[in-house]
Design a protein around this motif. Structure first.
Motif, PDB file in Angstrom:
ATOM      1  N   GLY A  39       0.859  -1.199  -0.115  1.00  0.00           N
ATOM      2  CA  GLY A  39      -0.138  -0.104   0.064  1.00  0.00           C
ATOM      3  C   GLY A  39       0.798   1.242  -0.023  1.00  0.00           C
ATOM      4  N   VAL A 165      -3.950   4.660   3.032  1.00  0.00           N
ATOM      5  CA  VAL A 165      -3.218   3.577   3.005  1.00  0.00           C
ATOM      6  C   VAL A 165      -2.600   3.370   4.345  1.00  0.00           C
ATOM      7  N   ALA A 185      -4.160  -0.888  -1.686  1.00  0.00           N
ATOM      8  CA  ALA A 185      -3.495  -0.407  -2.642  1.00  0.00           C
ATOM      9  C   ALA A 185      -4.332  -0.464  -4.115  1.00  0.00           C
TER      10      ALA A 185
END
Length: 307
Positions: A39, A165, A185
């Motif tokens: 991520g 994230v 992600a």
């Protein structure tokens, strides 16, 4: 050329964006390396796009705000649309790279490490992007620059992306469901695709000579409507936006008995009033006798709305 309110040129803001992009790319890359998070790696990839976009914006703005010359009589402002359109395409490429990187981690999750330091570094990068975006939005309003506005909105998207994230990585660590890192992600990639599409769509409209906003057109028609009280009229009103500047042309209908000097004074007054209200607008007028039927039947540039 655009006149700066603060005295800072568009190139100043573009340079600020380049410096911020370099710093945040380094911070995000470090955060991704520390944690091993896909991520955060996806966030670093978007940071690379930010850097390319910022450099392109700096180059384009250096050209777009030059004065008109013998080869470009109406200026160079439309070059800004190439910059914002290219930035949109770069965002698409970054989204593809993020998804390509995340899928293997989705199939085979990896443990996350040094989350405290890594997430703190990522948060600092997000704060830097947020501050830069605020400054660039201010600059975009001063200079009516789609390039600065596009870069600012891209950076704001990046701030929200980094926040998402960080939240995703914390949840993955807290729940032990490591696949959540890859899911976040991919969600980031889908989110920035929308930003890229928006930038490309707006650039396309600009390159196709989109009309000025309705609020500005209404101000112009309000000025022109004064003609009717003087026994005059107007038609064939056309507008187009070109980066920081806008262009308007219109046919002014006056009595055939009016002298050239009086007609000239009339349109000069109209153009002056438009400049006072909308300094970025350049207005071109064409004088015609109101009694001549040919003045009303010119179909060369008439739009469907005017017919």
């Amino acid at each position: 050329m655009a006149v700066a309110v603060s005295g800072r040129s568009p190139r100043f803001y573009a340079g600020l964006s380049v410096a911020t992009a370099i710093a945040t790319l380094a911070l995000k890359s470090w955060a991704a390396w520390l944690t091993g998070s896909v991520g955060l790696f996806s966030d670093a990839l978007e940071g690379l796009v930010n850097l390319f976009a910022a450099i392109l914006a700096f180059v384009v703005l250096s050209y777009a705000h030059d004065d008109p010359d013998s080869e470009h009589n109406f200026g160079h402002e439309k070059a800004e649309y190439f910059s914002s359109g290219t930035e949109g395409a770069l965002i698409f490429m970054a989204a593809g790279a993020i998804i390509w990187t995340a899928i293997p981690r989705l199939l085979a999750p990896q443990p996350l490490e040094q989350l405290g330091l890594g997430l703190a570094v990522a948060a600092i990068a997000a704060a830097a992007n947020g501050a830069c975006a605020w400054a660039m939005l201010r600059g975009s309003r001063e200079h009516r620059s789609i390039t600065l506005e596009a870069d600012a909105h891209h950076l704001l998207t990046d701030v929200w992306t980094t926040g998402g994230v960080i939240a995703g990585v914390l949840l993955a660590a807290a729940t032990g469901w490591l696949r959540l890192d890859a899911v976040i992600a991919i969600a980031v990639a889908i989110h920035i695709l929308w930003t890229g599409a928006s930038l490309m769509r707006r650039s396309f409209h600009g390159l196709m000579d989109q009309a000025i906003p309705e609020a500005e057109r209404s101000q112009i028609t309000g000025i022109l409507d004064i003609l009717k009280a003087r026994g005059c009229d107007y038609h064939e009103l056309r507008t187009r936006a070109a980066g920081a500047r806008s262009f308007v042309d219109v046919h002014i209908l006056v009595p055939g008995s009016m002298s050239v000097q009086d007609g000239h004074n009339l349109v000069e007054g109209l153009e002056k009033e438009v400049r006072l209200r909308l300094p970025h607008v350049e207005m071109l007028t064409h004088l015609e006798p109101i009694e001549d039927p040919r003045s009303w039947t010119d179909e060369t540039h008439r739009t469907a709305e005017d017919r």
